[in-house]
Design an enzyme around this catalytic site. Structure first.
Site, short mmCIF file in Angstrom:
data_model
loop_
_atom_site.label_atom_id
_atom_site.label_comp_id
_atom_site.label_asym_id
_atom_site.label_seq_id
_atom_site.Cartn_x
_atom_site.Cartn_y
_atom_site.Cartn_z
N HIS A 54 0.85 -1.19 0.00
CA HIS A 54 0.00 0.00 0.00
C HIS A 54 0.89 1.25 0.00
CE1 HIS A 54 -2.43 3.15 1.98
NE2 HIS A 54 -3.40 2.62 1.29
N VAL B 230 1.41 3.77 1.79
CA VAL B 230 2.13 4.25 2.97
C VAL B 230 3.18 3.26 3.49
CG1 VAL B 230 0.19 5.67 3.74
CG2 VAL B 230 0.48 3.37 4.70
N LYS B 231 3.26 2.07 2.90
CA LYS B 231 4.17 1.05 3.44
C LYS B 231 5.61 1.28 2.97
CE LYS B 231 0.83 -0.58 5.74
NZ LYS B 231 -0.08 -1.70 5.59
N ASN B 232 6.53 0.39 3.38
CA ASN B 232 7.96 0.65 3.17
C ASN B 232 8.36 0.70 1.70
OD1 ASN B 232 7.85 0.59 5.90
ND2 ASN B 232 9.17 -1.18 6.19
N ILE B 233 7.72 -0.13 0.86
CA ILE B 233 7.77 0.07 -0.59
C ILE B 233 6.33 -0.01 -1.09
CG2 ILE B 233 10.09 -0.91 -0.91
CD1 ILE B 233 8.70 -3.38 -2.23
#
Ligand SMILES: *Cc1c(COP(=O)(O)O)cnc(C)c1O
Length: 379
Positions: A175, A177-180
């Protein structure tokens, strides 16, 4: 204030290349992204799916979690960790968390084991890997499956081992907002080759032959062997994921720098306390969470939140303990008192923005604004 995600020009070019190619979905980028992920986390297999929730659903389904089973999860997580168990008509059992780290509490976990316990889904809250050594010992001695919702923690490590390789299967989300990110997207990593094959069938309606295989065999015949879903990820999303993954080690480093910078601001103030990172782990710092010492403040967490928002600063609260959600209260008879430490800490937590897209000046502004608000509201 700033974007959470970074999309570099080479990431954009990778997507454009796929849009101009023959395969928009079920093409070569899917396998390539799976190989890159498996290599990154050090597992034999990675299976990509359309989002992190689909990854959780695919994982518990292919492990045959079913009605009558209980699955232990920390209550301090996103609702999807619990929901995927309910999709299977199984029962989520909510476990309390350690107030220093907000990771699943091993003593409460032991108390909540039952003869029906089939699995534990550990959550690497905020990007910090759980105590996998201890969790593995418990799981092995009780013959239950250890799983990981590692949606916060891609790029993290536990005793030198990458997150994603620490449980029987681990899920990730891509998603925004996640790290990638792939916009929306998800994956499951595992060393179990048979499980991975099952998961690839599950994400494709439960159909056992794919179109490449049918092409090779010159046949239109396909067989649906189990009930599955359409949880496929497109080739242009996979191209974005492949390109994003190359930046990840550097982004995790930057997330750690930002956390260190926040830590320095907060080191000597008694009215707020950052979560602790245990030794021997690389925290992926998806979130940077502080606990407000409400006993020293005239102001509630809600007021602090609003004040920060009013000043344009992107604070948040992760999470409302899942056992307090109306759905779980109504259908699983949960409620206050079930996980007292999570309930206590929930009143006090605030997530500060952390993203490799942030400049030092932005980090300093967030930290100094928060300190200013708190200092003008001391008891
Ligand atoms: C983001 C997240 C999910 C769900 O991922 P989606 O891709 O949004 O479906 C599940 N669990 C945790 C802990 C998450 O942070």
């Amino acid at each position: 204030m700033f974007k959470f995600q970074i999309v570099e020009s080479e990431d954009i070019q990778a997507v454009i290349d796929v849009l101009k190619s023959d395969w928009l979905t079920t093409g070569p980028r899917v396998k390539e992204f799976e190989r890159a992920l498996a290599e990154f986390v050090g597992t034999k297999e990675a299976v990509v799916v359309s989002n992190g929730t689909a990854a959780l659903h695919t994982m518990v389904s292919c492990l045959d979690i079913q009605e009558g089973d209980e699955v232990l999860i920390p209550t301090m997580t996103f609702v999807a960790t619990a929901n995927c168990i309910v999709y299977r008509k199984a029962k989520p059992v909510f476990v309390d968390v350690n107030p220093e780290t907000l990771l699943i509490d091993l003593e409460d976990l032991e108390r909540k084991l039952s003869p029906r316990t089939r699995a534990i889904i550990a959550v690497d809250y905020a990007g910090q890997p759980c105590d996998y050594e201890e969790l593995k010992t418990v799981a092995q001695s009780r013959n239950i499956t250890l799983l990981a919702d590692a949606c916060h923690a891609l790029g993290g490590k536990y005793q030198g081992q990458p997150v994603g390789s620490l449980a029987t299967a681990s899920t990730f989300s891509f998603h925004a907002v996640k790290n990638i990110t792939t916009g929306e997207g998800g994956a499951i990593t595992t060393d179990d080759v048979v499980l991975a094959r099952k998961m690839r069938i599950f994400r494709n309606h439960g159909i056992s032959e794919d179109h490449h295989q049918r092409d090779r065999e010159k046949t239109w015949v396909y067989q649906m062997t189990d009930l599955g879903f359409n949880y496929r990820l497109t080739d242009f999303q996979c191209a974005l994921g492949i390109s994003q993954l190359k930046h990840l080690p550097q982004w995790i480093e930057r997330r750690n720098e930002i956390a260190e910078r926040y830590n320095k601001f907060f080191a000597r103030v008694p009215y707020l306390e950052p979560l602790k990172t245990k030794s021997g782990v690389l925290n992926a710092y998806h979130l940077y969470v502080v606990k407000l010492n409400l006993e020293q403040l005239k102001i509630s967490r809600e007021m602090v939140y609003r004040e920060m928002k009013n000043r344009g600063l992107a604070v948040n609260v992760h999470y409302i303990p899942v056992h307090l959600q109306p759905y779980y209260r109504e259908h699983f008879d949960t409620g206050p008192g079930l996980c007292p430490r999570a309930e206590w800490v929930y009143e006090r937590i605030l997530s500060l923005p952390v993203s490799p897209a942030m400049t030092n000046e932005q980090v300093d502004l967030v930290a100094s604004t928060l300190l200013e608000i708190l200092e003008s509201n001391l008891k």
